[in-house]
Scaffold this motif. Structure first.
Motif, PDB file in Angstrom:
ATOM      1  N   ALA A   1       0.860  -1.236   0.157  1.00 34.30           N
ATOM      2  CA  ALA A   1       0.080   0.113   0.041  1.00 34.30           C
ATOM      3  C   ALA A   1       0.897   1.242   0.004  1.00 34.30           C
ATOM      4  CB  ALA A   1      -0.986  -0.029   1.099  1.00 34.30           C
ATOM      5  N   VAL A   2       1.849   1.295   0.573  1.00 33.61           N
ATOM      6  CA  VAL A   2       2.990   2.355   0.950  1.00 33.61           C
ATOM      7  C   VAL A   2       4.116   2.269  -0.298  1.00 33.61           C
ATOM      8  CG1 VAL A   2       2.308   2.851   3.178  1.00 33.61           C
ATOM      9  CG2 VAL A   2       4.400   1.397   2.417  1.00 33.61           C
ATOM     10  N   ILE A   3       3.722   1.510  -1.546  1.00 34.30           N
ATOM     11  CA  ILE A   3       4.906   1.640  -2.606  1.00 34.30           C
ATOM     12  C   ILE A   3       5.228   2.869  -3.057  1.00 34.30           C
ATOM     13  CG2 ILE A   3       3.546   0.984  -4.548  1.00 34.30           C
ATOM     14  CD1 ILE A   3       5.628  -1.493  -4.756  1.00 34.30           C
ATOM     15  N   GLY A   4       4.325   3.830  -3.113  1.00 35.19           N
ATOM     16  CA  GLY A   4       4.557   5.097  -3.728  1.00 35.19           C
ATOM     17  C   GLY A   4       5.106   6.220  -2.876  1.00 35.19           C
ATOM     18  N   LYS A   5       5.492   5.848  -1.637  1.00 38.74           N
ATOM     19  CA  LYS A   5       5.717   6.695  -0.709  1.00 38.74           C
ATOM     20  C   LYS A   5       7.422   6.661  -0.465  1.00 38.74           C
ATOM     21  CE  LYS A   5       1.758   8.364   0.401  1.00 38.74           C
ATOM     22  NZ  LYS A   5       1.306   9.722   0.529  1.00 38.74           N
ATOM     23  N   GLY A   6       8.022   5.720  -1.255  1.00 38.84           N
ATOM     24  CA  GLY A   6       9.539   5.702  -0.821  1.00 38.84           C
ATOM     25  C   GLY A   6       9.957   4.441  -0.476  1.00 38.84           C
ATOM     26  N   CYS A   7      11.035   4.354  -0.524  1.00 40.11           N
ATOM     27  CA  CYS A   7      11.758   2.964  -0.073  1.00 40.11           C
ATOM     28  C   CYS A   7      11.850   2.839   1.449  1.00 40.11           C
ATOM     29  CB  CYS A   7      13.180   2.896  -0.605  1.00 40.11           C
ATOM     30  SG  CYS A   7      14.076   1.655  -0.056  1.00 40.11           S
ATOM     31  N   GLY A   8      12.065   4.001   1.975  1.00 40.43           N
ATOM     32  CA  GLY A   8      12.177   3.983   3.632  1.00 40.43           C
ATOM     33  C   GLY A   8      10.814   3.457   4.342  1.00 40.43           C
ATOM     34  N   SER A   9       9.857   4.163   3.570  1.00 39.16           N
ATOM     35  CA  SER A   9       8.363   3.767   4.164  1.00 39.16           C
ATOM     36  C   SER A   9       7.865   2.389   3.770  1.00 39.16           C
ATOM     37  CB  SER A   9       7.375   4.523   3.467  1.00 39.16           C
ATOM     38  OG  SER A   9       7.749   6.015   3.769  1.00 39.16           O
ATOM     39  N   ILE A  10       8.478   2.109   2.783  1.00 38.39           N
ATOM     40  CA  ILE A  10       8.231   0.348   2.596  1.00 38.39           C
ATOM     41  C   ILE A  10       8.957  -0.552   3.451  1.00 38.39           C
ATOM     42  CG2 ILE A  10       8.552  -1.551   0.783  1.00 38.39           C
ATOM     43  CD1 ILE A  10       8.281   0.697  -1.307  1.00 38.39           C
ATOM     44  N   LEU A  11      10.425  -0.299   3.821  1.00 39.35           N
ATOM     45  CA  LEU A  11      11.027  -0.800   4.680  1.00 39.35           C
ATOM     46  C   LEU A  11      10.488  -0.844   6.224  1.00 39.35           C
ATOM     47  CD1 LEU A  11      13.676  -2.660   5.008  1.00 39.35           C
ATOM     48  CD2 LEU A  11      14.978  -0.398   5.333  1.00 39.35           C
ATOM     49  N   ILE A  12      10.402   0.207   6.632  1.00 40.94           N
ATOM     50  CA  ILE A  12       9.422   0.594   7.871  1.00 40.94           C
ATOM     51  C   ILE A  12       8.381  -0.504   7.946  1.00 40.94           C
ATOM     52  CG2 ILE A  12       8.417   1.927   9.678  1.00 40.94           C
ATOM     53  CD1 ILE A  12      10.412   4.140   8.498  1.00 40.94           C
ATOM     54  N   VAL A  13       7.403  -0.307   6.983  1.00 45.15           N
ATOM     55  CA  VAL A  13       6.285  -0.988   7.078  1.00 45.15           C
ATOM     56  C   VAL A  13       6.373  -2.524   6.987  1.00 45.15           C
ATOM     57  CG1 VAL A  13       3.960  -1.459   5.965  1.00 45.15           C
ATOM     58  CG2 VAL A  13       4.869   0.905   6.373  1.00 45.15           C
ATOM     59  N   PHE A  14       7.319  -3.001   6.190  1.00 39.48           N
ATOM     60  CA  PHE A  14       7.575  -4.339   6.123  1.00 39.48           C
ATOM     61  C   PHE A  14       8.171  -4.983   7.417  1.00 39.48           C
ATOM     62  CE2 PHE A  14      10.342  -7.881   4.740  1.00 39.48           C
ATOM     63  CZ  PHE A  14       9.414  -8.563   3.994  1.00 39.48           C
ATOM     64  N   ILE A  15       9.152  -4.098   7.952  1.00 39.94           N
ATOM     65  CA  ILE A  15       9.606  -4.772   9.126  1.00 39.94           C
ATOM     66  C   ILE A  15       8.470  -4.861  10.300  1.00 39.94           C
ATOM     67  CG2 ILE A  15      11.132  -4.043  11.276  1.00 39.94           C
ATOM     68  CD1 ILE A  15      13.238  -2.967   8.976  1.00 39.94           C
ATOM     69  N   LEU A  16       7.738  -3.760  10.461  1.00 36.61           N
ATOM     70  CA  LEU A  16       6.653  -3.917  11.295  1.00 36.61           C
ATOM     71  C   LEU A  16       5.640  -4.920  11.076  1.00 36.61           C
ATOM     72  CD1 LEU A  16       5.908  -0.206  11.946  1.00 36.61           C
ATOM     73  CD2 LEU A  16       6.817  -1.753  13.584  1.00 36.61           C
ATOM     74  N   THR A  17       5.368  -5.250   9.831  1.00 34.49           N
ATOM     75  CA  THR A  17       4.541  -6.401   9.510  1.00 34.49           C
ATOM     76  C   THR A  17       5.158  -7.605   9.731  1.00 34.49           C
ATOM     77  OG1 THR A  17       3.617  -5.131   7.540  1.00 34.49           O
ATOM     78  CG2 THR A  17       3.242  -7.223   7.420  1.00 34.49           C
ATOM     79  N   ILE A  18       6.300  -7.807   9.691  1.00 37.32           N
ATOM     80  CA  ILE A  18       7.057  -9.038  10.162  1.00 37.32           C
ATOM     81  C   ILE A  18       6.989  -9.247  11.776  1.00 37.32           C
ATOM     82  CG2 ILE A  18       9.363 -10.074  10.279  1.00 37.32           C
ATOM     83  CD1 ILE A  18       9.958  -9.234   7.580  1.00 37.32           C
ATOM     84  N   CYS A  19       7.062  -8.160  12.197  1.00 42.73           N
ATOM     85  CA  CYS A  19       6.821  -8.144  13.879  1.00 42.73           C
ATOM     86  C   CYS A  19       5.391  -8.459  14.276  1.00 42.73           C
ATOM     87  CB  CYS A  19       7.344  -6.833  14.454  1.00 42.73           C
ATOM     88  SG  CYS A  19       9.280  -6.510  14.058  1.00 42.73           S
ATOM     89  N   GLY A  20       4.497  -8.017  13.432  1.00 41.46           N
ATOM     90  CA  GLY A  20       3.006  -8.340  13.848  1.00 41.46           C
ATOM     91  C   GLY A  20       2.134  -7.642  12.686  1.00 41.46           C
TER      92      GLY A  20
END
Length: 52
Positions: A16-35
């Motif tokens: 969903a945040v793919i258009g917001k930049g690499c940093g946003s994708i990485l943060i959301v991906f790490i948080l999604t892995i955590c829960g």
């Protein structure tokens, strides 16, 4: 923020945040892995940010 982005943020938050930049994708991906819920919350906050 469109309804499709919100639905995508609930189903798969990093996509969903793919258009917001690499940093946003990485943060959301790490948080999604955590829960799934922290990833959804982070994606919705990033999508709701009026600056970007």
């Amino acid at each position: 923020m469109s309804i499709w982005r919100v639905l995508l943020a609930i189903i798969f938050p990093p996509l969903a945040v793919i258009g917001k930049g690499c940093g946003s994708i990485l943060i959301v991906f790490i948080l999604t892995i955590c829960g799934w819920i922290p990833g959804v919350i982070a994606a919705l906050i990033i999508l709701n940010n009026p600056k970007n």
